[in-house]
Design a protein around this motif. Structure first.
Motif, mmCIF file in Angstrom:
data_model
loop_
_atom_site.group_PDB
_atom_site.id
_atom_site.type_symbol
_atom_site.label_atom_id
_atom_site.label_comp_id
_atom_site.label_asym_id
_atom_site.label_seq_id
_atom_site.Cartn_x
_atom_site.Cartn_y
_atom_site.Cartn_z
ATOM 1 N N ILE A 196 27.804 -10.917 -8.257
ATOM 2 C CA ILE A 196 28.220 -9.859 -9.884
ATOM 3 C C ILE A 196 28.328 -8.673 -9.117
ATOM 4 O O ILE A 196 27.426 -7.758 -8.344
ATOM 5 C CB ILE A 196 27.033 -10.235 -10.118
ATOM 6 N N ALA A 239 26.534 -8.719 -17.327
ATOM 7 C CA ALA A 239 26.154 -8.714 -16.028
ATOM 8 C C ALA A 239 24.759 -8.593 -17.155
ATOM 9 O O ALA A 239 23.618 -8.825 -16.311
ATOM 10 C CB ALA A 239 25.955 -7.869 -14.611
ATOM 11 N N VAL A 256 25.473 -14.658 -18.115
ATOM 12 C CA VAL A 256 25.355 -14.958 -16.668
ATOM 13 C C VAL A 256 25.036 -16.415 -16.220
ATOM 14 O O VAL A 256 25.808 -17.078 -14.887
ATOM 15 C CB VAL A 256 24.839 -13.858 -15.504
ATOM 16 N N ASN A 288 23.649 -10.439 -6.279
ATOM 17 C CA ASN A 288 23.804 -9.056 -7.494
ATOM 18 C C ASN A 288 24.524 -7.841 -6.474
ATOM 19 O O ASN A 288 22.970 -7.019 -6.371
ATOM 20 C CB ASN A 288 22.945 -9.128 -8.006
ATOM 21 N N VAL A 340 20.256 -10.583 -14.299
ATOM 22 C CA VAL A 340 20.454 -11.163 -13.691
ATOM 23 C C VAL A 340 19.468 -11.704 -13.048
ATOM 24 O O VAL A 340 20.143 -13.723 -12.565
ATOM 25 C CB VAL A 340 21.207 -10.510 -12.447
#
Length: 414
Positions: free
Chosen positions: A8, A67, A73, A87, A97
């Motif tokens: 991410i 996100a 997600v 992340n 997340v």
């Protein structure tokens, strides 16, 4: 055993993470990169292809996702079959997340404590405001969540654990020192997201000393450090993420974080702060336009990722840990030195991004092989540091030790 990684974020650190995942895709499996801006993900993939970073043929795909939308997600995790999520987006998205990982069962890791955009320097310990509130749910669902697994926080937490386990019966102090002795050639720039960078330094400086939280002002307390390779450098006591977990796990130790700043940085920072340009609170212009000063400053400064081609010099980051062993005072400095130019030549990013991006990949590999797949939430100092540091030695961030016996690789000292 877990495989397939979802990254991410698509900034400078994400580029390092993606390259290192590609270099180790025989262990990690499919690689997916997701961000709000698909073009940034595509550019990272192009860089990986150009540098030939893929160890074996495999999946390398980009995706667009918000996100902050936990459901989106989670859907992406399921659709990609990702079992490990790294992340490296903004700290503002940590909770969304993490929630997606708890829902899907994917392993989670990040490199900084969660933040809310309208709050700076909340009541310590900061982890207890957000991440630690979800520890029980992670344990109940068997979800591995490794917090703060960059370099600082991250590797420096492992250094503290290594020093305490191997050099002392009782720890008295942990001083983390972060020096960037490099030069990017710009009049003024920050080494990572300007918004996050400035937020670290506009609030109170928290340290853990004498069994309690101590507050100071930024640049109030400084000292000169004489470090390997980079030599004598001025650093200032600064608030930072790792202090907040180390203080809880080692409450009898004084825990402080020191970061190097040059006079020019301090002068520019002071002017911006005194003018109110580093405020996270919105203001209205004479034309009635509402703006956040800090976001305006971010918009006019160079993108940290753009600094990499011209960056030269080295970083030195480490822990000076003091304590007692067999009734005698002992101290050890455990550290890494990274080179900006070498980082750019390998992965297209500068050294600050490199030191932050390599550790989560090492952690992902330890999750993949089961070593760190704990099924619970943990800060790095709560995990065995030796397999982690072994991997870092192999994939780009070697650790050294300096103590009364000299300076040598860490695994020759323990």
């Amino acid at each position: 055993m877990k495989r397939n990684v979802l990254i991410i974020g698509a900034g400078g650190v994400a580029q390092v993470v993606a390259h290192k995942c590609a270099q180790n895709n025989d262990v990690l499996g499919d690689i997916h990169i997701a961000s709000r801006t698909l073009e940034k993900c595509d550019a990272i993939i192009q860089s990986i292809r150009e540098k030939g970073s893929m160890k074996t043929e495999g999946v390398l795909e980009s995706h667009q996702v918000n996100a902050r939308d936990s459901a989106a997600v989670a859907e992406l995790i399921r659709n990609t079959g990702s079992q490990i999520v790294i992340n490296v987006g903004s700290p503002f998205v940590n909770m969304s997340v993490l929630e997606a990982c708890i829902e899907t069962g994917a392993a989670y890791m990040d490199t900084a404590i969660h933040e809310e955009e309208d709050k700076i320097c909340e009541t310590p310990p900061w982890y207890s405001n957000y991440e630690w509130k979800r520890r029980d749910r992670c344990a109940e669902k068997g979800v591995t969540a490794i917090l703060g697994i960059g370099f600082d926080p991250g590797v420096v937490n492992a250094y503290a654990r290594l020093a305490i386990d191997n050099w002392m019966d009782q720890v008295k102090s942990i001083d983390i020192v972060d020096i960037n002795a490099g030069s990017h050639g710009h009049y003024f720039a920050t080494n990572f997201d300007p918004e996050i960078n400035f937020r670290e330094f506009t609030g109170r400086v928290y340290s853990w000393q004498n069994g309690q939280w101590q507050e100071n002002k930024m640049f109030e307390i400084g000292k000169e450090w004489d470090l390997p390779v980079v030599g004598k450098q001025k650093a200032y006591m600064t608030g930072h993420d790792e202090v907040h977990s180390l203080a809880v796990n080692y409450p009898t130790a004084d825990v402080r974080f020191w970061m190097g700043f040059g006079d020019h940085y301090i002068n520019v920072f002071t002017v911006l702060k005194n003018l109110g340009l580093l405020s996270e609170q919105p203001v209205k212009t004479a034309e009635g336009l509402e703006v956040v000063p800090l976001k305006v400053v971010k918009a006019v400064l160079p993108d940290p990722a753009s600094l990499a081609p011209r960056y030269t010099g080295k970083t030195c980051i480490g822990d000076l840990v003091k304590g007692e062993k067999d009734g005698k005072e002992v101290e050890v400095f455990i550290y890494n030195v990274a080179d900006h130019k070498e980082a750019y030549e390998e992965v297209g990013s500068q050294g600050i991004s490199y030191t932050a991006g390599v550790p989560p990949v090492a952690a992902a590999m330890l999750i993949a092989n089961g070593t760190w797949d704990t099924g619970r939430m943990a800060n790095v100092e709560e995990l065995d540091p030796k397999p982690f540091l072994d991997l870092l030695d192999r994939i780009g961030l070697p650790t050294r030790v300096r103590d009364e016996k000299g300076d040598r690789p860490w695994n020759e000292a323990v």
